[in-house]
Design an enzyme around this catalytic site. Structure first.
Site, mmCIF file in Angstrom:
data_model
loop_
_atom_site.group_PDB
_atom_site.id
_atom_site.type_symbol
_atom_site.label_atom_id
_atom_site.label_comp_id
_atom_site.label_asym_id
_atom_site.label_seq_id
_atom_site.Cartn_x
_atom_site.Cartn_y
_atom_site.Cartn_z
ATOM 1 N N SER A 287 -48.867 24.896 -28.761
ATOM 2 C CA SER A 287 -48.172 23.768 -29.300
ATOM 3 C C SER A 287 -47.591 22.666 -28.386
ATOM 4 O O SER A 287 -47.913 23.807 -27.193
ATOM 5 C CB SER A 287 -46.687 24.579 -29.851
ATOM 6 N N ASP A 288 -46.821 22.175 -28.082
ATOM 7 C CA ASP A 288 -46.335 21.422 -27.193
ATOM 8 C C ASP A 288 -45.035 22.453 -26.442
ATOM 9 O O ASP A 288 -44.662 23.117 -27.458
ATOM 10 C CB ASP A 288 -45.763 20.165 -27.104
ATOM 11 N N TRP A 289 -44.437 21.999 -25.503
ATOM 12 C CA TRP A 289 -43.187 23.122 -24.967
ATOM 13 C C TRP A 289 -42.284 23.224 -25.685
ATOM 14 O O TRP A 289 -41.497 22.143 -25.874
ATOM 15 C CB TRP A 289 -42.542 22.327 -23.568
#
Ligand code: BGC
Length: 749
Positions: A287-289
């Site tokens: 996932s992104d942050w």
């Protein structure tokens, strides 16, 4: 000894023997078999641990959650990966803690190495303007060599988001507006990072991000929603991602945005159906942050429990920093909300990559401090950074051949807030490698001194700041300009005005810098302007009045030397824009590959035939594919081997290009098509091939292209890929507007 302790010892012995057997059989076993044997030993909690990624404590690229007991969690097998951890000492530290866990599963370390590690290359948008796939691949090889020497296994790059909105701050990280060129560059970058083979000591895992459509955030505001037709998604925004898969990329990152109401991180159609099923992607998705947890704010899930359920079931394998997986996946599985097969699939993807990297054989494989020292100080890397920087500078204007400057000028005035700046040259996503200061970065002043410091008198005035209204430095600037034979001015954005969360509604040159140029122009001296920026800016006064303009973007640690090479003709500029430069902010989005409309804007005088503005032409200030050279090129002799083809044929196209000027130079020859009639409307021109050639002054070369049915294909109304019989216009250009030669051909049944 208690029974509990005895049991623990027995279990450890069993694990030890199993792992021993595993390593004895290592040679014969495939990675799949090794993963299966290991997974048979893992508890559900240990599996979930592999899907959890934490930030290290010393640098953050998102909102931080502090854990007091990070080391304990790692020792307990609850963490699979760490980001923002750099250097052989630091990575060895965390790895040695992971080795104390029951199953000794190594961590992988990830880092944003977006345009170089220690040796900083130009920002990706700049290197894309070189159209030089071999040079781009070689630059990423350097980045991979330094990154891996510093203990890191994985870069969160390349960013392959197509973008047509320069207000969006992340436009700097991509390769511009075109899907065809974007796909070629995506593949080159993946190959550069991953090298010959994952597991090679100089290779890092690449990560195609941000999946998907992040570049069309509404209004150019970062993280914003995306509302997009399937046709646009497939035709323009997905091709670079597909190219990355085909090039063997091992990881993908989800994007922060929602697409048509579904956040990418929980988007099963994207992650599972398209990426893993249709494209056969074998690696893992991170996932992104914090993006798993951010779905709560998006509003498609109620809490962290539902967020974890939604993301894992969609096909997002690893959770970066939100802790939703770690805190909920075991329970979700026990509650029957997440099938164990989903967890197993994610874990096996992560473990496969760890085996492939060779970390089970030697978890400290990338932690050699001697190699780290050697590679971070490798002079060949510096030379490559300088060359890539020269190849990224775009010559926008050069009236009366003001450039290149001769090396025996008596006095040169170098004016502007970016002349003596150091760190600015590195752009937004440079890496602050621990223990390394910025003294290795060559400022623009230093570059000029290196080149002509002994031959000419160099004068300096800052003139003004990048931002603000203070004009008190103008007089000094004008005074030194009067004493000079030529004035070079370096102006632009601050390096952190583009990048993540750096969208701007006003993309003109900040502060009073344009006024400073006007004041200096008042002296009547010849003026060359260098524009430093991470995005296309709007600068009509400069474009219309200043005789010579070089768009330097952010060029990295060799910026000063590269700029001096170009100013004095030791390198003849060859870059061409990969994104259109708007003539006005109100024109955004402006891009070359648009449809014709029923009332095309050819004639601005006919009130019913202008799908343009009443106060502005439809054309950008500088179009996709545009860029000048110190020499000139003539195109002639366009020949097609035939004018009709079936789906099984190929048409060979040849064109002669002649260097008619005084300097040796490089030209990017571009091939465009217009599919004249389609079952759905086709763009007025689409880039379908290009070649960058080197020609000595006076030399001619023949460039060839092959047209096959693949080049004529597109996604039709039913989103089926294929070509439709009919006529095509073929255009050979020096830019998307500067079409030099045309012909037509037909695809027949
Ligand atoms: C960015 C990603 C980056 C990640 C880790 C996020 O905020 O959107 O591109 O890779 O942080 O640093």
């Amino acid at each position: 000894m208690t029974i509990k302790t005895e049991l623990r010892i027995l279990l450890s012995l069993f694990v030890f023997i199993s792992l021993q057997n595993q390593s004895l059989n290592a040679q014969q076993k495939t990675i799949g078999q090794k993963v299966d044997s290991l997974m048979n030993l893992m508890t559900l909690e240990e599996k979930v641990g592999q899907l959890n990624q934490y930030n290290d404590d010393w640098e953050a690229t998102g909102p931080v959650t502090n854990d007091k007991n990070k080391a304990e969690q790692i020792r307990d097998g609850q963490v699979g990966s760490i980001l923002n951890c750099m250097g052989t000492a630091r990575t060895r530290h965390w790895q040695s803690i992971a080795m104390q866990a029951r199953l000794h599963i190594p961590l992988i370390f990830g880092q944003d190495v977006i345009h170089g590690y220690k040796t900083t290359f130009p920002i990706p948008l700049a290197t894309s303007c070189s159209w030089d796939l071999a040079a781009i691949e070689a630059a990423e090889r350097v980045a991979a060599t330094e990154t891996s020497a510093s203990g890191i296994h994985w870069t969160f790059a390349p960013m392959v988001d197509v973008s047509r909105d320069p207000r969006w701050g992340r436009v700097m990280e991509g390769s511009g507006e075109d899907p065809y060129l974007g796909a070629k560059i995506a593949a080159a970058r993946v190959k550069g990072f991953q090298g010959e083979k994952i597991g090679g000591v100089n290779s890092v895992l690449a990560c195609a991000k941000h999946f998907a459509a992040y570049g069309l955030a509404i209004g150019g505001r970062d993280y914003n929603s995306v509302d997009m037709s399937d046709r646009l998604l497939w035709e323009v925004y997905l091709p670079p991602f597909k190219a990355a898969v085909d090039a063997g990329v091992r990881t993908f990152m989800t994007s922060f945005n929602d697409i048509n109401g579904v956040p990418s991180t929980g988007n099963r159609e994207l992650l599972h159906d398209i990426l893993k099923e249709k494209w056969g992607f074998q690696g893992f998705v991170v996932s992104d942050w914090g993006a798993v947890g951010e779905m709560i704010k998006h509003g498609n899930v109620k809490n962290e429990y539902e967020a974890a359920e939604c993301a894992i079931n969609a096909g997002c394998d690893m959770d970066m920093e939100s802790r939703c997986y770690k805190d909920n996946l075991s329970q979700l599985t026990k509650d029957g909300k997440v099938p164990l097969t989903e967890i197993d699939d994610a874990v096996s993807r992560v473990l496969s990559v760890k085996f492939e990297l060779g970390l089970f054989d030697d978890p400290y494989k990338f932690c050699d401090p001697v190699r780290e020292q050697r590679e971070l100080n490798n002079p060949e890397h510096t030379a490559q950074a300088r060359d890539m920087a020269r190849k990224s500078i775009v010559l926008l204007k050069n009236e009366n051949h003001l450039l290149p400057l001769t090396k025996n000028l008596k006095t040169i005035a170098f004016i502007g807030p970016l002349v003596k700046a150091v760190k600015q040259n590195n752009g937004f996503w440079d890496v602050s490698v621990p223990g390394i200061d910025s003294s290795f970065i060559v400022s623009q002043w230093q570059g000029l001194e290196n080149k002509v410091g002994k031959l000419s008198k160099l004068l300096y005035a800052k003139g003004c700041d990048i931002e603000g209204t203070d004009k008190s430095g103008f007089d000094e600037a004008v005074t030194i300009a009067r004493q000079a034979d030529v004035v070079v001015m370096s102006i632009g954005e601050r390096r952190d005005m583009t990048g993540e969360a750096k969208s701007r509604s006003d993309i003109t040159i900040p502060g009073v810098q344009e006024d400073l140029v006007k004041a200096v122009m008042g002296t009547g001296k010849p003026v060359v302007v260098l524009i430093n920026a991470g995005r296309p800016l709007v600068f009509n006064y400069l474009a219309d009045h200043v005789p010579a303009i070089l768009y330097t973007w952010w060029l990295g640690s060799e910026a000063g030397n590269a700029i001096a090479d170009v100013l004095f003709g030791d390198y003849n500029p060859s870059a061409k824009l990969t994104i259109s430069f708007p003539a006005s902010i109100g024109q955004i989005p402006v891009f070359y590959s648009h449809f014709n409309t029923g009332r095309p804007a050819h004639d601005d005088n006919d009130r019913y035939y202008r799908s343009a503005y009443t106060d502005l032409s439809i054309y950008p200030k500088y179009e996709f594919g545009y860029g000048l050279s110190y020499t000139a090129f003539k195109y002639s002799n366009l020949k097609l081997s035939r004018n009709s083809m079936t789906a099984n044929d190929t048409i060979n196209v040849t064109v002669t290009v002649t260097n008619t000027g005084k300097y040796d130079g490089e030209e990017i020859v571009q091939l465009y098509f217009h599919d004249l009639v389609g079952s759905i409307v086709r763009p007025v021109n689409e880039l379908k091939d290009f070649e960058k050639i080197k020609l000595q002054a006076g030399e001619s070369k023949t460039v060839s292209f092959a047209i096959d049915v693949e080049k004529l294909s597109f996604y039709n109304r039913d989103l089926k890929w294929g070509a439709e019989p009919g006529e095509f216009e073929l255009m050979i250009g020096a830019s998307s507007r500067d079409i030099r030669l045309k012909d037509q051909f037909e695809l027949i049944k």
